[in-house]
Structure formats: structure tokens, C-alpha cells
Design a protein around this motif. Structure first.
Motif, PDB file in Angstrom:
ATOM      1  N   ASP A 489      20.934 -15.842   6.010  1.00  0.00           N
ATOM      2  CA  ASP A 489      21.680 -14.881   6.811  1.00  0.00           C
ATOM      3  C   ASP A 489      21.117 -13.477   6.603  1.00  0.00           C
ATOM      4  O   ASP A 489      20.493 -13.197   5.578  1.00  0.00           O
ATOM      5  CB  ASP A 489      23.141 -14.928   6.339  1.00  0.00           C
ATOM      6  CG  ASP A 489      24.113 -14.494   7.417  1.00  0.00           C
ATOM      7  OD1 ASP A 489      23.674 -13.959   8.448  1.00  0.00           O
ATOM      8  OD2 ASP A 489      25.330 -14.715   7.211  1.00  0.00           O
ATOM      9  N   ASP A 490      21.395 -12.605   7.572  1.00  0.00           N
ATOM     10  CA  ASP A 490      20.978 -11.196   7.481  1.00  0.00           C
ATOM     11  C   ASP A 490      19.504 -11.087   7.104  1.00  0.00           C
ATOM     12  O   ASP A 490      19.113 -10.241   6.294  1.00  0.00           O
ATOM     13  CB  ASP A 490      21.820 -10.433   6.450  1.00  0.00           C
ATOM     14  CG  ASP A 490      23.304 -10.494   6.782  1.00  0.00           C
ATOM     15  OD1 ASP A 490      23.640 -10.909   7.911  1.00  0.00           O
ATOM     16  OD2 ASP A 490      24.123 -10.131   5.927  1.00  0.00           O
ATOM     17  N   ASP A 512      18.835 -10.349  11.173  1.00  0.00           N
ATOM     18  CA  ASP A 512      19.953  -9.436  10.990  1.00  0.00           C
ATOM     19  C   ASP A 512      20.230  -8.644  12.264  1.00  0.00           C
ATOM     20  O   ASP A 512      19.316  -8.234  12.971  1.00  0.00           O
ATOM     21  CB  ASP A 512      19.656  -8.466   9.841  1.00  0.00           C
ATOM     22  CG  ASP A 512      20.897  -7.673   9.486  1.00  0.00           C
ATOM     23  OD1 ASP A 512      21.891  -8.288   9.054  1.00  0.00           O
ATOM     24  OD2 ASP A 512      20.901  -6.439   9.677  1.00  0.00           O
ATOM     25  N   ARG A 513      21.529  -8.403  12.512  1.00  0.00           N
ATOM     26  CA  ARG A 513      21.887  -7.758  13.777  1.00  0.00           C
ATOM     27  C   ARG A 513      21.339  -6.340  13.912  1.00  0.00           C
ATOM     28  O   ARG A 513      21.146  -5.853  15.016  1.00  0.00           O
ATOM     29  CB  ARG A 513      23.387  -7.800  14.024  1.00  0.00           C
ATOM     30  CG  ARG A 513      24.264  -7.292  12.915  1.00  0.00           C
ATOM     31  CD  ARG A 513      25.732  -7.507  13.299  1.00  0.00           C
ATOM     32  NE  ARG A 513      26.624  -7.007  12.275  1.00  0.00           N
ATOM     33  CZ  ARG A 513      27.017  -7.739  11.217  1.00  0.00           C
ATOM     34  NH1 ARG A 513      26.584  -8.960  11.069  1.00  0.00           N
ATOM     35  NH2 ARG A 513      27.826  -7.212  10.317  1.00  0.00           N
ATOM     36  N   GLU A 546      21.396 -12.634  15.513  1.00  0.00           N
ATOM     37  CA  GLU A 546      22.806 -12.262  15.407  1.00  0.00           C
ATOM     38  C   GLU A 546      23.083 -11.024  16.245  1.00  0.00           C
ATOM     39  O   GLU A 546      22.183 -10.219  16.465  1.00  0.00           O
ATOM     40  CB  GLU A 546      23.150 -11.813  13.983  1.00  0.00           C
ATOM     41  CG  GLU A 546      22.939 -12.757  12.867  1.00  0.00           C
ATOM     42  CD  GLU A 546      23.330 -12.093  11.541  1.00  0.00           C
ATOM     43  OE1 GLU A 546      23.767 -12.837  10.671  1.00  0.00           O
ATOM     44  OE2 GLU A 546      23.192 -10.851  11.386  1.00  0.00           O
TER      45      GLU A 546
END
Ligand code: C2E
Ligand code: MG
Ligand code: MG
Length: 613
Positions: A489-490, A512-513, A546
């Protein structure tokens, strides 16, 4: 009779003379013996006049001082001592001469001819010499330099950090105590204490090894030391935590300026283990104006301020004020509430759809935790997850999420068998991955629900992974063995983890967003995203973007070849009912293959804010 009397007197006189001669010879012998003992003694000796002048010195003393006996004779002994020590000697000599004491011993620093400092133990007593016309003193002088050095080293070890050679916590506390006492005597003597913590030390240590971590600490210690005033005291309190005590403070602004200056120099890259590393420090500051009584109180508040600085983001500083106390107590009460929340149903999960971007096919949901606090309303996971991690509540919390998410997925599959390919992502913390029992628990859960392991994907953030690499790797291997999916994630926010990627048993990367948000069709901003997508492709990992919010971002991602994505453009996190409705609609859609699928329209219907309960 007179003759006899005369003879007796002569005899007596002769006897007396003989006795006197014998006595003189005895005296002479004793004096020679003394002289020989004096001259050849292993310890330094001197006969000293009552005014402190050396009358006679032996070989050992002249060797000790590096000066000929002739150079010593006639000189005040104090001339061979270091400044203030001469005063000490004079004081004691005066006491002996006033007959207050018969003898004394002192430890003093002598000056060798070459300037070297020699610690000696000096014993002084009156010397009664029949031959001497006036009273004099005898000094016995022992070289104790080696003992003093050893003591000094011990003292240094006790008060210094062996790695950086800075003061350690004990020394810092002592100086802080002195500063507190000085301020009690003179309230104008203000001081400030700064607490520094490096923002990614753990990552350096874990990814480059402890040798590199040590090198880093030594280098930053030097940097800090170079940028404070000589009167400031810098200490390493442990790990990557440093503290600075600044006395002679004229204004609080002065300490803030110092913190800013330090942050600036600490941001400059360092060469560690042949690499260039950039770090930053978070600094908490507190001031004597608060009115402290103990060093512990000062450090506690500087530490609290440091956490406040960290919460503001990396490379920040924060000043302590009373409201931080309130926040700390508030956090405590929140912790208690969280304990309760697990039982009272205040925690809920929402589910954000993850789509295959090219086809807009729903592939999975990501379960996201929400806390509906009875008084405070909705609390973000970003606030309470760290709290749960610190307080040990993360384990029951993760277990709850695992159970809820799996049970929900199972229920949906039962209701909509056509949607049985849809999977579930769940976020796990680094603590979960470090726990020996975690994989076991996941395995039991899947068995109980008869859920295909590949339908469950566990997400771990890149930073959490790097923090606990060793422990996490073992758990990851076990999970992979079960057939459970693993996702990072991220991705992109962590520290140079690319080299690990190929060795980890992961299925996907989530960009990551923050990188997705910077995609405005601008070529430069696309570079990181493109690099991650290419990397994923070359390693055979799926890539999930994301936080897709705009059409432009979506189009760019598809163009760059990003396979999957989530974000409010596609769907916000949905309540259980909303997600169920989405599945029902999709199941119906797939049952009537001749109706054109319209996922965009569906998404619109679901794009309202999510209300819980
Ligand atoms: P994450 O795993 O990276 O989750 C994605 C976050 O992005 C979620 O925030 C989600 O609501 C948000 N998001 C979704 N679409 C968009 C968008 O288009 N734009 C923007 N700006 N954001 C979007 P959320 O739910 O606040 O979660 C924050 C973080 O909290 C998560 O980040 C995750 O690391 C953690 N978290 C959430 N639930 C859990 C959980 O059950 N367990 C653990 N350990 N951590 C969790
Ligand atoms: Mg996530
Ligand atoms: Mg994320």
C-alpha cells in the motif's frame, strides 16, 4: 685524693667526649641514611622551607617534574603547579604553620617542564632535623596520573554516549538540573530544551544495516554539534533521539531560530554507506518559562512537543504549550473509548470498489475502518489506527476487521453467486505482520468460511513493511503459502525499497494517491507513476492506482498501462447496503448480457456522501 678526683673528671670528660663523638657519628650515620633514603627514594620528596621554597629535592621528584634538582632548589613549590592548585597548596601550608594541623594530603596538578599535566598526591609534614637551624617541611609526592586518567575515562564513559561521543542522558539530566537551580536563584536565567528525532532513521537502519545506522548517527551528531554555540549542550538520549539544552537565552525566538537552522542543515544529504541519504528531523521545544521543577518534567514536555511536530508532518518543529497536555490526556481517554468501541459496535467497515480500469469490471473491495464515536462523531482511521498500534489494541482490532470483512464477502457471494469472483482487500498493520499468530488466524478464518484464499488480499504499507522487514517477511511467506494475496500500500512513499520488491512474495503494488493526484497530463508528473507501472509489469505484479478523482487522471493511468484502480471518480467507500446494492445490480447486469453495461451511470448513483447508520 685530688689526683684521683682529677683523673675521674678526665675520665668522665673523655667518656662524655666519646659518647658525644659516638652520638655525632650516629647522627651522621642517620643523616647519611636519611640522605641516601631521600635521594634514592622511589617517590618524589622535597624539603621545603616554611615560606614554600624548595630547599632540596630528590631525583624522583626532579624526574617527575622533568627538571634538574638545581632548577628546583630555591623555587617556590607552587611554581610547578597549575594555577588554582597553587592556591590550594598555600591554604593548607598556612594551616600547618599555624599548627592547626600537623600534616595534610592533597591531590594537585603539577606542570612537567614540557607542559604536560601530572596529577600527584602530595603529603606534607613538619620535618624535625637536629641539624636544621629553622623548622622545615617535608613533601612526599606520588604520581597518580594513571589513576586519575582511568577515573576520568570511567567518568567519561558514565556520562558520554560511546558512539557519538556526545553527552548521554545522565549527563544531560545533570546539566538540566543545574540550569533549573540556576534559574531558581536568578529567574532571568532562562533556558530552552529541544528534543530531536529523525524522521526515517529506522528505515535507514533496517534497509542499509546497523553499520550504516551508526554512521548516520555519528554524522548527524557532528552536524548538530557544529551548529550550536559552545555553551549549548548536545546529548544523545538513545536511538536517534537527541536533546539540546540552550542556556543564556534572551528570547524564545532565539531557540526557534536555532531549531530552524538545525532543520535546514539536517536536510542536506549525507553520504552513508556509499549512498546519498536525505533525512529530516522533527524538533519539539520547551522553555523554562513554563516553570519546571524537575529535569523529567522538562524532557517530558519537549518530547510531547516533538510528537506534535511529527504529527504536523516531517521536518517540522513545535513549541510546547499547555494544550499539548490536554491533547495527551485526550488521547488517553480516546484510547479507553476505543477499547469500548470494539464491543459496542461503534466500529464499522465501509467498502471501496476496486476496478479493472480498461474494462471497468469490479474485481474487489477494499475494507476501510470507520469509528462512529458517540460524542465526537466520525473519527478517521488515520487518527485512531496509530492509537491502536501504540496501545496494543491493534491486534483485536485487526481480528475484528478480518472477521467482519471475510464474513461479509462470504455473505455477498452466497447472495450473488455470479459475483463470487469479487475479492476483498484488507489493511493490516506492521504489528499484525510481526505477530507469529497472524497467518494462523487468517488461515482459520478462511477455513471456517470456506473462502478461497486467493479472494483475500492483505495490504501493508510500504513504510510499515520496511519498519519490520525481518518479522514481516516470515509472515508474508506463510500467507503466500496459504494462497492469500499480498499488496504493498501507499507505494512510492517509502524509502528506496525497489530492490526488495523482486524478492517479496507480493501480488500487487498500490500507487500512492499523492502521485495519482499530480497526474495532470503533465509529462514530468507522470514519470513516477510510469516507473511504478513499468516496474510492476517487469516483476509480474499487478498495479492498483489509489485515489483516482478525475477523468484526466483515469485516462492517463489507462494510457500508461495501469491495470487496476479505485477512487471517488469510480466509487466512494460504500456502506454494506450500498455495496450489496452494487453487487446486486452487477449480478443482474451479467445475467442479461444484451443490455449494454453502464458502470459510469452506476457509479454516479453511488457517488453521494456515505452516511453510516
Ligand atoms: P489506504 O489503505 O491507502 O486507504 C485509501 C484511503 O484513500 C482511504 O482513506 C480512502 O477513503 C481514501 N480514498 C479513496 N478514494 C479516494 C479519492 O479519490 N481521493 C482521496 N483523496 N482519497 C481517497 P481512509 O479510509 O481514511 O483510510 C486511511 C488509511 O487508514 C488507509 O489508507 C489505511 O492505511 C488505514 N486503514 C483504513 N482501514 C484500516 C483497517 O481496517 N486496518 C488498518 N490497519 N488500517 C486501516
Ligand atoms: Mg489500503
Ligand atoms: Mg494507500
Amino acid at each position: 685524693a685530688a689526683e684521683r678526683e682529677r683523673a675521674a673528671r678526665v675520665e668522665a670528660a673523655e667518656r662524655e667526649a666519646a659518647q658525644a663523638a659516638q652520638h655525632v657519628r650516629a647522627l651522621e650515620r642517620s643523616e647519611r641514611r636519611f640522605h641516601s633514603a631521600f635521594t634514592h627514594a622511589a617517590i618524589g620528596m622535597a624539603l621545603v622551607a616554611t615560606d614554600g621554597r624548595v630547599l632540596q629535592a630528590n631525583r624522583a621528584l626532579s624526574a617527575l617534574l622533568g627538571r634538574d634538582a638545581s632548577a628546583l632548589a630555591g623555587q617556590p613549590f607552587g611554581d610547578f603547579l597549575f594555577g588554582e592548585d597553587a592556591g590550594l597548596l598555600d591554604e593548607q601550608l598556612a594551616r600547618v604553620l599555624r599548627r592547626e594541623v600537623e600534616a595534610f594530603s592533597l591531590e594537585l596538578r603539577c606542570r612537567h617542564l614540557n607542559g604536560r599535566e601530572i596529577w600527584v598526591s602530595l603529603h606534607c609534614a613538619f620535618f624535625d632535623d637536629a641539624a636544621a637551624t629553622e623548622p622545615c617541611l617535608i613533601f612526599q609526592v606520588h604520581d597518580i596520573t594513571a589513576r586519575r586518567r582511568a577515573e576520568g575515562r570511567l567518568q567519561h564513559i558514565a556520562y558520554h554516549d560511546s558512539l557519538t561521543n556526545l553527552a548521554n542522558r545522565s549527563r544531560f539530566n545533570e546539566c538540566l538540573l543545574q540550569a533549573l537551580e540556576a534559574q531558581r536563584e536568578d529567574p532571568a536565567r532562562h533556558f530552552a530544551v529541544m528534543y530531536l528525532d529523525f524522521d526515517r532513521f529506522k528505515l535507514i537502519n533496517d534497509s542499509l544495516g546497523h553499520g550504516a545506522g551508526d554512521e548516520f548517527l555519528v554524522k548527524v551528531a557532528r552536524r548538530i554539534q557544529e551548529h550550536v554555540r559552545p555553551s549549548d549542550m548536545v546529548a544523545r538520549l538513545g536511538g536517534d533521539e537527541f536533546a539540546i539544552l540552550t542556556t543564556h537565552l534572551t528570547s524564545t525566538q532565539h531557540a526557534v531560530a536555532l531549531a530552524e537552522r538545525l532543520q535546514e542543515v539536517l536536510r542536506k544529504p549525507l553520504a552513508i554507506a556509499g549512498r546519498e541519504i536525505t533525512t529530516s528531523a522533527s524538533i519539539g521545544i520547551t522553555f523554562s518559562e513554563i516553570g519546571y521543577r524537575t529535569p523529567e518534567e522538562v524532557l517530558r514536555d519537549a518530547d510531547l512537543a516533538m510528537y506534535e511536530a511529527k504529527a504536523k508532518g516531517k521536518a517540522q518543529h513545535a513549541l510546547f504549550d499547555g494544550s499539548l497536555h490536554r491533547q495527551a490526556t485526550e488521547q488517553l481517554s480516546l484510547e479507553g473509548d476505543l477499547r469500548r468501541a470494539l464491543e459496542t459496535g461503534e466500529l464499522v467497515l465501509v467498502y471501496q470498489p476496486i476496478y479493472q480500469l480498461a474494462t471497468r469490471r469490479l474485481v474487489s473491495f477494499e475494507a476501510l475502518l470507520r469509528w462512529n464515536h458517540p460524542e465526537r462523531g466520525l473519527i478517521d482511521p488515520a487518527v485512531f489506527i496509530p492509537l491502536a498500534e501504540e496501545s496494543g489494541l491493534i491486534e483485536p482490532l485487526s481480528r475484528w476487521v478480518l472477521e467482519r470483512a471475510c464474513a461479509q464477502l462470504h455473505a455477498w457471494h452466497t447472495q450473488h453467486p455470479r459475483m463470487a469472483h469479487v475479492g476483498m482487500h484488507m489493511n493490516a498493520s506492521s504489528k499484525d505482520f510481526a505477530s507469529m499468530r497472524f497467518a494462523q488466524r487468517v488461515s482459520e478464518m478462511l477455513e471456517r468460511l470456506e473462502l478461497r484464499p486467493s479472494l483475500l488480499t492483505l495490504e501493508i504499507t510500504e513504510n510499515a513493511l520496511m519498519e519490520r522487514m525481518d518479522a514481516a517477511a516470515a509472515t508474508m511467506a506463510q500467507l503466500r503459502e496459504l494462497g492469500v494475496g499480498l499488496s504493498i500500500d501507499d507505494f512510492g512513499t517509502g524509502y528506496s525499497s525497489l530492490s526488495y520488491l523482486s524478492t517479496l512474495p507480493i501480488n500487487s503494488l498500490k500507487i500512492d494517491r499523492s502521485f495519482v493526484h499530480r497526474l495532470h497530463g503533465n509529462a514530468e508528473n507522470s514519470e513516477i507513476v510510469r516507473a511504478v507501472i513499468d516496474l510492476g509489469a517487469s516483476l509480474g505484479k499487478q498495479v492498483i492506482a489509489e485515489g483516482i478523482e478525475t477523468d484526466a487522471q483515469l485516462q492517463r493511468l489507462v494510457q500508461l498501462g495501469c491495470g487496476h484502480g479505485q477512487g471517488i471518480l469510480l466509487a466512494e467507500p460504500l456502506t454494506t447496503n450500498q455495496a450489496g446494492a452494487l453487487l446486486a445490480a452487477l449480478a443482474a447486469e451479467s445475467a442479461t448480457p444484451f443490455v449494454e453495461a453502464a458502470p459510469a451511470a452506476l457509479a454516479v448513483g453511488l457517488r453521494q456522501p456515505v452516511h453510516i447508520h
